[in-house]
Motif scaffolding. Structure first.
Motif, PDB file in Angstrom:
ATOM      1  N   ARG A 136       0.818  -1.215   0.000  1.00  0.00           N
ATOM      2  CA  ARG A 136       0.000   0.000   0.000  1.00  0.00           C
ATOM      3  C   ARG A 136       0.853   1.268   0.000  1.00  0.00           C
ATOM      4  O   ARG A 136       0.448   2.315  -0.516  1.00  0.00           O
ATOM      5  CB  ARG A 136      -0.930   0.010   1.212  1.00  0.00           C
ATOM      6  N   TRP A 192       3.509   1.822  -1.630  1.00  0.00           N
ATOM      7  CA  TRP A 192       4.185   2.066  -2.904  1.00  0.00           C
ATOM      8  C   TRP A 192       3.467   3.176  -3.665  1.00  0.00           C
ATOM      9  O   TRP A 192       2.234   3.256  -3.657  1.00  0.00           O
ATOM     10  CB  TRP A 192       4.231   0.785  -3.735  1.00  0.00           C
ATOM     11  N   PRO A 193       4.206   4.030  -4.366  1.00  0.00           N
ATOM     12  CA  PRO A 193       3.579   5.178  -5.056  1.00  0.00           C
ATOM     13  C   PRO A 193       2.616   4.741  -6.149  1.00  0.00           C
ATOM     14  O   PRO A 193       2.870   3.773  -6.876  1.00  0.00           O
ATOM     15  CB  PRO A 193       4.787   5.928  -5.648  1.00  0.00           C
ATOM     16  N   ASP A 194       1.497   5.460  -6.269  1.00  0.00           N
ATOM     17  CA  ASP A 194       0.507   5.247  -7.327  1.00  0.00           C
ATOM     18  C   ASP A 194      -0.023   3.820  -7.365  1.00  0.00           C
ATOM     19  O   ASP A 194      -0.410   3.324  -8.432  1.00  0.00           O
ATOM     20  CB  ASP A 194       1.104   5.611  -8.708  1.00  0.00           C
ATOM     21  N   ASN A 195       0.032   3.137  -6.215  1.00  0.00           N
ATOM     22  CA  ASN A 195      -0.473   1.764  -6.143  1.00  0.00           C
ATOM     23  C   ASN A 195       0.257   0.839  -7.114  1.00  0.00           C
ATOM     24  O   ASN A 195      -0.298  -0.168  -7.585  1.00  0.00           O
ATOM     25  CB  ASN A 195      -1.986   1.724  -6.418  1.00  0.00           C
ATOM     26  N   ALA A 196       1.475   1.185  -7.452  1.00  0.00           N
ATOM     27  CA  ALA A 196       2.258   0.384  -8.400  1.00  0.00           C
ATOM     28  C   ALA A 196       2.657  -0.944  -7.770  1.00  0.00           C
ATOM     29  O   ALA A 196       2.801  -1.057  -6.550  1.00  0.00           O
ATOM     30  CB  ALA A 196       3.503   1.147  -8.829  1.00  0.00           C
TER      31      ALA A 196
END
Length: 443
Positions: A320, A322-326
């Motif tokens: 969760r 991680w940026p932008d849900n990546a």
């Protein structure tokens, strides 16, 4: 004979034969199709003089205990060691053969002389401290690892990485190939397979193998269950070995190959490493430098394998932050699975575990359209099904015994070819599934 009795009889027959396979002398695997004369690929073209010799010098890592039976000539046996050791293992090509003759014979579809494999000198180069590591009390009243054992660990780790660097210095490719074997394998037979693969990968990498105490003698049913638990025991050691290899200066890529039950060992180790990296906030692909992950005849339940491979996707709380849900990546290359519905050895696992299906027996039609789409979206996952004629007794080692399959494996690992490239000569059957073309005998 009823159906249940028939299955038990089949299980015992397979078990008895497999129990003898581990000690059967091994011929050098057939020449992969892509090398065969007169129009084949060049096999050796970048080796330094030091590498131009018939024997193959492998780096080994093992958690097998030393062999205690004086009648057994192997250096390591079937029992577990409380820790890891590493060293050099030489595989000879016999009877006596010179380098030029070996080069010529390695390009022939029908060899004019016999080439067999023999275990040569095995030299242990380092041993990590015995586990579990000692705990001491500090002056502050807290618990800590014993300083002497930490120094021993650091010194052994440094020696292990220096050995990798020494081998990298004479390798055309600055990468490590690591092979993990399956059930019913000895130290020698696992070394043989690693040597064969190394030879036909052009001997361009640091070639290594991780060998764990898989049972190869005794009562087959008991041996299989013992092996299953030894496989679990090996996970932690393989994880440590991979972490150290990836952290070795100069290693640019790692190629991972696992066979049969060894695929479960490797997947579990990689799953733990991936969680470690995610928890540290770093991309696993950048930390571990893994290029290709190849699962050969995987002896693992379909649902369990799917969970291990894609579990992090279905655990939103894990990623969760991680940026932008990546989604993090583990591999820089591809995950490739070789399967064959004719793999009779996996019948043992299906009976013992009451498994609906093993990954190593999957057919394209076993992958639902929804899962085809899912794997296609996930990307770089390929299931390659082989349905051709059996070239070994149980159709379980076709990645070395069948020249079409070994050729495809070489194209993937050595030349970096994707499944759709002409050199692979595969037929797409779905978003993530392929099969060998019927006309791939000619090139």
């Amino acid at each position: 004979m009823n159906r249940s009795s028939g299955r038990i009889a089949a299980l015992l027959v397979i078990g008895l034969v497999l129990a003898g396979c581990a000690t059967t002398p091994r011929q050098l695997m057939p020449t992969p199709v892509l090398y065969r004369e007169p129009n084949g690929q060049v096999l050796f073209d970048r080796l330094v003089a030091e590498q131009q010799r018939p024997e193959v010098d492998l780096l080994y890592i093992t958690n097998r205990a030393a062999e205690e039976n004086p009648e057994n000539s192997l250096p390591y046996g079937q029992t577990r060691r409380k820790g890891m050791v590493f060293g050099s293992s030489v595989v000879r090509m016999v009877p006596g053969i010179d380098w030029k003759t070996l080069q010529a014979q390695s390009l022939l579809a029908e060899r004019t002389r016999e080439i067999a494999l023999e275990l040569g000198e095995v030299e242990e180069l380092g041993a990590f401290p015995r586990e579990p590591y000692k705990i001491t009390m500090t002056r502050q009243g807290t618990r800590a690892r014993d300083p002497a054992e930490m120094r021993a660990f650091d010194e052994t780790k440094a020696a292990f990485q220096r050995e990798i660097q020494r081998r990298l210095a004479i390798s055309p490719k600055k990468e490590v190939m690591l092979y993990v074997h399956g059930f019913n394998e000895t130290f020698a037979t696992s070394a043989f397979t690693a040597a064969e693969l190394c030879h036909f990968f052009g001997r361009e990498q640091v070639c290594s193998f991780f060998t764990w105490p898989a049972s190869s003698t005794g009562n087959f049913l008991i041996s299989y269950t013992t092996t299953t638990e030894s496989a679990e025991y090996a996970v932690d050691h393989l994880k440590k070995a991979l972490r150290m290899i990836a952290a070795t200066p100069g290693v640019e890529r790692i190629q991972l190959l696992a066979h049969s039950r060894g695929t479960a060992v490797l997947l579990d180790a990689l799953r733990e490493l991936m969680i470690e990296a995610i928890a540290a906030g770093v991309n696993p692909a950048d930390v571990y430098r893994i290029d290709n992950l190849v699962l050969l005849s995987p002896d693992i339940d379909v649902d369990i394998a799917g969970q291990k491979i894609t579990g992090f996707v279905s655990d939103p709380d894990l990623t969760r932050a991680w940026p932008d849900n990546a989604l993090p990546r583990l591999l820089n290359g591809r995950l490739t699975i070789y399967a064959s519905p004719g793999d009779r050895a996996l019948l043992v696992s299906r009976i013992l575990f009451r498994s609906r299906n093993r990954v190593g027996q999957l057919r394209p039609e076993d992958i639902s359209p929804e899962m085809q789409t899912y794997f296609g979206n996930l990307g770089r996952i390929d299931l390659i099904t082989f349905t051709g004629e059996r070239t070994d007794l149980f159709g379980h080692s076709y990645f070395t015994t069948n020249p079409k399959v070994s050729s495809d494996l070489v194209q993937l690992i050595r030349f970096g070819e994707a499944p759709g490239d002409p050199g692979r000569n595969l037929l797409r059957t779905g978003a993530a599934t392929w099969e060998f073309r019927a006309d791939d005998d000619s090139r």
